[in-house]
Design a protein around this motif. Structure first.
Motif, PDB file in Angstrom:
ATOM      1  N   GLU A 101       0.823  -1.207   0.000  1.00 18.22           N
ATOM      2  CA  GLU A 101       0.000   0.000   0.000  1.00 18.22           C
ATOM      3  C   GLU A 101       0.853   1.252   0.000  1.00 18.22           C
ATOM      4  O   GLU A 101       0.491   2.276  -0.561  1.00 18.22           O
ATOM      5  CB  GLU A 101      -0.931  -0.003   1.227  1.00 18.22           C
ATOM      6  CG  GLU A 101      -2.048  -1.028   1.151  1.00 18.22           C
ATOM      7  CD  GLU A 101      -3.020  -0.695   0.049  1.00 18.22           C
ATOM      8  OE1 GLU A 101      -3.197   0.497  -0.227  1.00 18.22           O
ATOM      9  OE2 GLU A 101      -3.576  -1.616  -0.550  1.00 18.22           O
ATOM     10  N   LYS A 158       1.772   2.675  -3.428  1.00 14.85           N
ATOM     11  CA  LYS A 158       0.771   3.300  -4.262  1.00 14.85           C
ATOM     12  C   LYS A 158       0.909   4.814  -4.222  1.00 14.85           C
ATOM     13  O   LYS A 158       1.415   5.378  -3.257  1.00 14.85           O
ATOM     14  CB  LYS A 158      -0.639   2.905  -3.803  1.00 14.85           C
ATOM     15  CG  LYS A 158      -0.981   1.441  -4.061  1.00 14.85           C
ATOM     16  CD  LYS A 158      -2.409   1.158  -3.714  1.00 14.85           C
ATOM     17  CE  LYS A 158      -2.786  -0.273  -4.073  1.00 14.85           C
ATOM     18  NZ  LYS A 158      -4.184  -0.580  -3.776  1.00 14.85           N
ATOM     19  N   THR A 172      -4.047   8.313  -3.899  1.00 14.25           N
ATOM     20  CA  THR A 172      -5.069   7.270  -3.791  1.00 14.25           C
ATOM     21  C   THR A 172      -5.385   6.926  -2.341  1.00 14.25           C
ATOM     22  O   THR A 172      -6.265   6.135  -2.070  1.00 14.25           O
ATOM     23  CB  THR A 172      -4.588   6.008  -4.514  1.00 14.25           C
ATOM     24  OG1 THR A 172      -3.418   5.529  -3.872  1.00 14.25           O
ATOM     25  CG2 THR A 172      -4.307   6.284  -5.971  1.00 14.25           C
ATOM     26  N   PRO A 219      -3.086   4.060 -10.472  1.00 16.94           N
ATOM     27  CA  PRO A 219      -4.320   3.700 -11.181  1.00 16.94           C
ATOM     28  C   PRO A 219      -4.619   4.677 -12.309  1.00 16.94           C
ATOM     29  O   PRO A 219      -4.184   5.827 -12.289  1.00 16.94           O
ATOM     30  CB  PRO A 219      -5.393   3.765 -10.082  1.00 16.94           C
ATOM     31  CG  PRO A 219      -4.654   3.740  -8.799  1.00 16.94           C
ATOM     32  CD  PRO A 219      -3.337   4.386  -9.060  1.00 16.94           C
ATOM     33  N   PRO A 239      -6.779  -0.722 -12.152  1.00 16.46           N
ATOM     34  CA  PRO A 239      -5.745  -0.961 -11.138  1.00 16.46           C
ATOM     35  C   PRO A 239      -4.355  -0.579 -11.629  1.00 16.46           C
ATOM     36  O   PRO A 239      -4.036  -0.702 -12.817  1.00 16.46           O
ATOM     37  CB  PRO A 239      -5.844  -2.471 -10.890  1.00 16.46           C
ATOM     38  CG  PRO A 239      -7.210  -2.847 -11.333  1.00 16.46           C
ATOM     39  CD  PRO A 239      -7.567  -1.922 -12.443  1.00 16.46           C
ATOM     40  N   ASP A 241      -9.173  -3.950  -7.545  1.00 16.99           N
ATOM     41  CA  ASP A 241      -8.021  -3.123  -7.165  1.00 16.99           C
ATOM     42  C   ASP A 241      -6.696  -3.718  -7.579  1.00 16.99           C
ATOM     43  O   ASP A 241      -5.656  -3.110  -7.460  1.00 16.99           O
ATOM     44  CB  ASP A 241      -8.016  -2.849  -5.658  1.00 16.99           C
ATOM     45  CG  ASP A 241      -7.801  -4.105  -4.825  1.00 16.99           C
ATOM     46  OD1 ASP A 241      -7.469  -5.164  -5.408  1.00 16.99           O
ATOM     47  OD2 ASP A 241      -7.942  -4.032  -3.595  1.00 16.99           O
ATOM     48  N   SER A 300     -15.628  -6.019  -4.437  1.00 16.10           N
ATOM     49  CA  SER A 300     -15.957  -4.611  -4.212  1.00 16.10           C
ATOM     50  C   SER A 300     -17.456  -4.402  -4.338  1.00 16.10           C
ATOM     51  O   SER A 300     -18.201  -5.259  -4.790  1.00 16.10           O
ATOM     52  CB  SER A 300     -15.232  -3.733  -5.224  1.00 16.10           C
ATOM     53  OG  SER A 300     -15.731  -3.978  -6.515  1.00 16.10           O
TER      54      SER A 300
END
Length: 864
Positions: A9, A12, A16, A119, A134, A187, A194
């Motif tokens: 994470e 990223k 985001t 993304p 993604p 994702d 989702s």
């Protein structure tokens, strides 16, 4: 696993994540061992220029690598892109590479990103929820592919269908998967379900059975988080139960299966329906088309690189499926678009017809753009490739071939067809085809076709057209093809022997009798085949320079003959046709690409299918032309695709003075009509004939033209030469600054075309794209066909060929009066368009001639 997810994470983009979540993630990872910094991907200079606005800069040490790794990885979507992946990393860098993240099982080549790891946002600013592709997929897309994904999402958002019409090999499959990942809220990392995903129905993908496995593998490679099932074969009932239970997100089936099982599948409320190779829906009378019309969804997407193949009604049928009513009713389309465009393309069309056709063309293109995105290789990846040249070579038939061809034209069946509209000799007011000459009992072809009904059929005598055309094409290619096939039933062999005896006449002993020859020496001899005589000399020249050759033929029997010819010449070759097991085809391709000793690849154009990336070959020979131009173009693309490092030169061999000249000129007609209707291009008006119009059959259409004797003239040459100066070429400053690869002049004089057995040759690009210059029997053309104009390694770029802009008005002539003014006006045009110079140059390269012309007209009107 949670720590690994936390660390991912942090990689990223900050945008985001919320600030609180971002800070907590980062603080939690500070206790971990700091990993090495991710290295930027390797890229070509041209791709860096395309990403300047992304602030994504690469170090100079990576510019020396042409985008081989990333392109092959990201765009072999339709052609089994697991093959041909190249690793460019040095061995001493192996230990320095950071740990790679992503789906389990992915190879490291998949993480040579072509863009920033973030993304791709598809939804508008402020739109909730945010729809985005993604980062794990987006980073591997090229810029034009991102535009394709945005186009597909725009269709989806507006609740109607459309067509992604990119050329074959540009990654339509990949763009589609990226679009689906965005729409379904995947994702790309966690794979969790989702909210977007739970609210939507399943996706149906209909494709040829030969590419079902390709779709499976692409989903596995790019988006393994999708639940993909195949509705094909014996387990259909089990898959259907799984689908009804919500265990399938993407269902892949074949056209044939859907045609049969349409009522079952059409009852499901599909979210999106995708038709791969959508040109299969061109016939409104087919059961497949009728089954696809009742699918319950407005979101229908067609994927095809050949939106229109033969006639404009195919264009209407395809758009009527993806976006019903977008082109009006069928009758409206025919009257408003179809007929005016065809009539306006006649060589002697009145000026007002041409003007009306131009207006209707512009209107049609503007409508199509709402529902279709069409890009070519030249517009998208041309800067990554060395280019392609398509030569059409008219080979002189052998003397025996000429005599046999003439005897064939004199057979009672063909004479019946040619004279069908003449008054009947019995004195009846009816035509011959409606009276005494409706049947031809003395003809060997007719008598075999109607062996069970001596009174003929309802279609007589027109049922003879296709069998006679086939025989003429066989004679044009090789005399052995018309002899009885030992694999046929005895009665057919007997009738074929009678036919052969009639057309061989006094030459029967010269060609080895009526029975199929089993002699290796006779079959491999080129003396009675004009095309093989030319091919023998051309191949000797090419292979001496290290070229590798793809040799295509529609006929398997012709491939057998060519195989014996290659063995006799001592050439190393591979072969692929319909009898080649599917599981062995890719290994044959890989071996040919990897082995320097393999010189020739024999391929049946019918068995090619998708997935044949033969980029090691730089010469493509199409031995026999097809009535459908897309078949020949698809054969060329086996070599001209990602990974090709040399200039590709194509050779279409035609028998001069035969039916094949008419086949080719009809190809030109169809391609020009497609360019006019789909791309809005201006095309030279070569022909007087109008498709599906009995009043203007001209030199192309009608049975009489099909069986006309062309031996006393150069049919194609005369048409082309009479119109070669009629078209006006315009070229922008951006085009002038492009590199053009020219052939350097050899130091020694080469044999003329006559010595090669060639009576005429020209570049197909010069004919289709506006009717440029042609080449005839000259030493310079011989040099070009021999390939001596380029070095054994690559083409040498010589002095830029200047193209004089021919303007339609004095104002345009003054506008482009000198180079300095051109540069200034080019800057003014960019400003008028609201673009920077670099951005405007990119637009110029991708815009159609119609767009450029309209921009120039608007600018001149504003200035004045």
């Amino acid at each position: 696993m949670s720590l690994l997810h936390t660390f991912k994470e942090t990689l990223k983009p900050c945008g985001t994540l919320s600030s609180s979540l971002s800070s907590s993630r980062i603080s939690s990872t500070q206790e971990l061992e700091q990993p090495p910094t991710r290295k930027p991907p390797k890229s070509s200079l041209s791709q860096q220029l395309l990403r300047l606005d992304d602030s994504y800069f690469l170090s100079l040490k990576h510019e020396s690598k042409a985008a081989e790794t990333q392109v092959e990885d990201s765009n072999c979507g339709e052609d089994d892109h697991k093959r041909n992946i190249k690793f460019e990393e040095e061995e001493d860098e192996e230990d320095e590479k950071p740990t790679e993240f992503g789906r389990p099982g992915l190879s490291r080549a998949e993480f040579d990103y072509t863009g920033p790891y973030e993304p791709l946002v598809l939804s508008s600013i402020g739109e909730i929820p945010i729809i985005q592709v993604p980062a794990s997929i987006n980073c591997r897309l090229l810029e034009y592919q991102r535009e394709g994904v945005k186009f597909l999402y725009n269709l989806y958002k507006n609740n109607y269908g459309g067509i992604l019409g990119d050329d074959m090999g540009l990654g339509k499959t990949i763009q589609t998967i990226a679009f689906l990942a965005g729409v379904y809220g995947k994702d790309g990392d966690s794979g969790d379900t989702s909210i977007l995903e739970s609210e939507k129905g399943p996706v149906l993908i209909i494709c040829p059975s030969s590419v079902i496995h390709n779709w499976e593998s692409e989903f596995s490679r790019w988006a393994s988080f999708f639940k993909v099932s195949v509705y094909h074969g014996a387990n259909r009932d089990m898959i259907l139960e799984k689908l009804n239970a919500g265990g399938v997100e993407v269902l892949v089936t074949s056209f044939d299966t859907f045609r049969i099982q349409g009522p079952v599948l059409s009852g499901i409320n599909w979210e999106i329906v995708i038709a791969d190779e959508a040109h299969r829906l061109k016939n409104e009378k087919s059961k497949l088309y009728e089954a696809c019309l009742v699918i319950k969804t407005k979101k229908r997407i067609g994927l095809t690189g050949t939106v229109m193949q033969n006639k404009m009604s195919e264009l209407f049928n395809l758009f009527e499926w993806v976006a019903p009513g977008s082109l009006g009713t069928r009758e409206h389309f025919r009257e408003f678009y179809d007929e005016p465009l065809k009539q306006g393309q006649r060589a002697t069309a009145p000026v007002r017809f041409v003007q009306i056709a131009d207006k209707r063309k512009q209107h049609l293109v503007s409508v199509l753009r709402k529902y279709m995105l069409r890009r070519t290789k030249e517009e998208t990846i041309g800067h990554l490739m060395m280019g392609k040249e398509d030569n059409v070579v008219f080979c002189q038939m052998s003397e025996v071939q000429k005599r046999v061809y003439q005897r064939m034209l004199q057979l009672p069946e063909i004479q019946c067809l040619v004279n069908k509209d003449n008054p009947c000799a019995c004195g009846s007011p009816l035509k011959q085809s409606q009276c005494c000459r409706r049947i031809v009992p003395e003809g060997t072809i007719w008598s075999y076709l109607h062996r069970d009904n001596h009174d003929g059929c309802d279609s007589c005598p027109f049922c003879l057209v296709l069998p006679c055309l086939l025989k003429l094409q066989q004679i044009s290619n090789h005399l052995e093809l018309i002899k009885p096939n030992p694999k046929d039933e005895p009665e057919k062999q007997k009738k074929d022997a009678e036919f052969v005896s009639a057309v061989f006449g006094t030459d029967i002993d010269l060609v080895g009798g009526v029975s199929a020859s089993e002699s290796f020496m006779d079959l491999s001899d080129v003396k009675h085949c004009g095309k093989m005589r030319a091919l023998e000399k051309l191949m000797a020249s090419w292979l001496s320079k290290g070229d590798k050759i793809l040799l295509f033929s529609y006929s398997v029997r012709m491939l057998d003959i060519l195989e014996k010819f290659l063995i006799r010449k001592g050439y190393s070759f591979a072969r692929l046709d319909g009898s080649t097991p599917t599981n062995l085809r890719q290994s044959l391709v890989d071996d040919f690409n990897a082995s320097p000793s393999k010189q020739v690849f024999l391929i049946s154009t019918r068995a090619g299918g998708l997935g044949l990336n033969l980029v090691s070959a730089n010469r493509v020979v199409i031995f026999d032309p097809n009535w459908n131009p897309s078949h020949d173009l698809q054969a060329q693309d086996r070599s001209f695709r990602y990974g090709q490092k040399r200039h590709v030169v194509v050779f279409r061999l035609l028998a001069a003075g035969s039916l094949e000249e008419l086949v080719y000129t009809r190809q030109v007609y169809k391609q020009q009509l497609s360019n006019i209707a789909v791309a809005g291009k201006m095309e030279t008006r070569y022909f007087e004939g109008v498709q599906d119009c009995k009043e203007f059959q001209g030199e192309l259409f009608g049975i009489s033209n099909l069986f006309r004797d062309l031996s006393d003239k150069l049919f194609t040459s005369e048409i082309v030469e009479s119109h070669k100066d009629s078209n006006i070429h315009e070229i922008s400053e951006a085009e002038e600054d492009e590199e053009v690869f020219c052939f350097s002049k050899p130091e020694i004089e080469e044999p003329t075309l006559r010595d090669l057995g060639i009576v005429y040759a020209h570049r197909n690009e010069d004919i289709i794209n506006g009717g440029g210059t042609t080449t005839s029997t000259s030493t310079s053309t011989s040099q070009r066909l021999n390939g001596d104009g380029n070095s054994s390694e690559n083409l040498q770029c010589v002095e830029r060929r200047k193209k004089k802009i021919k303007s339609c008005s004095e104002e345009k002539d003054m506008f482009f009066s000198n180079r300095e003014q051109k540069r200034e006006k080019y800057k003014m045009l960019a400003a008028f368009k609201g673009m920077a110079i670099l951005e405007f140059s990119r637009w110029i390269l991708s815009a159609s001639p119609f767009d450029r012309e309209m921009l120039l007209q608007d600018f001149l009107e504003r200035v004045n």
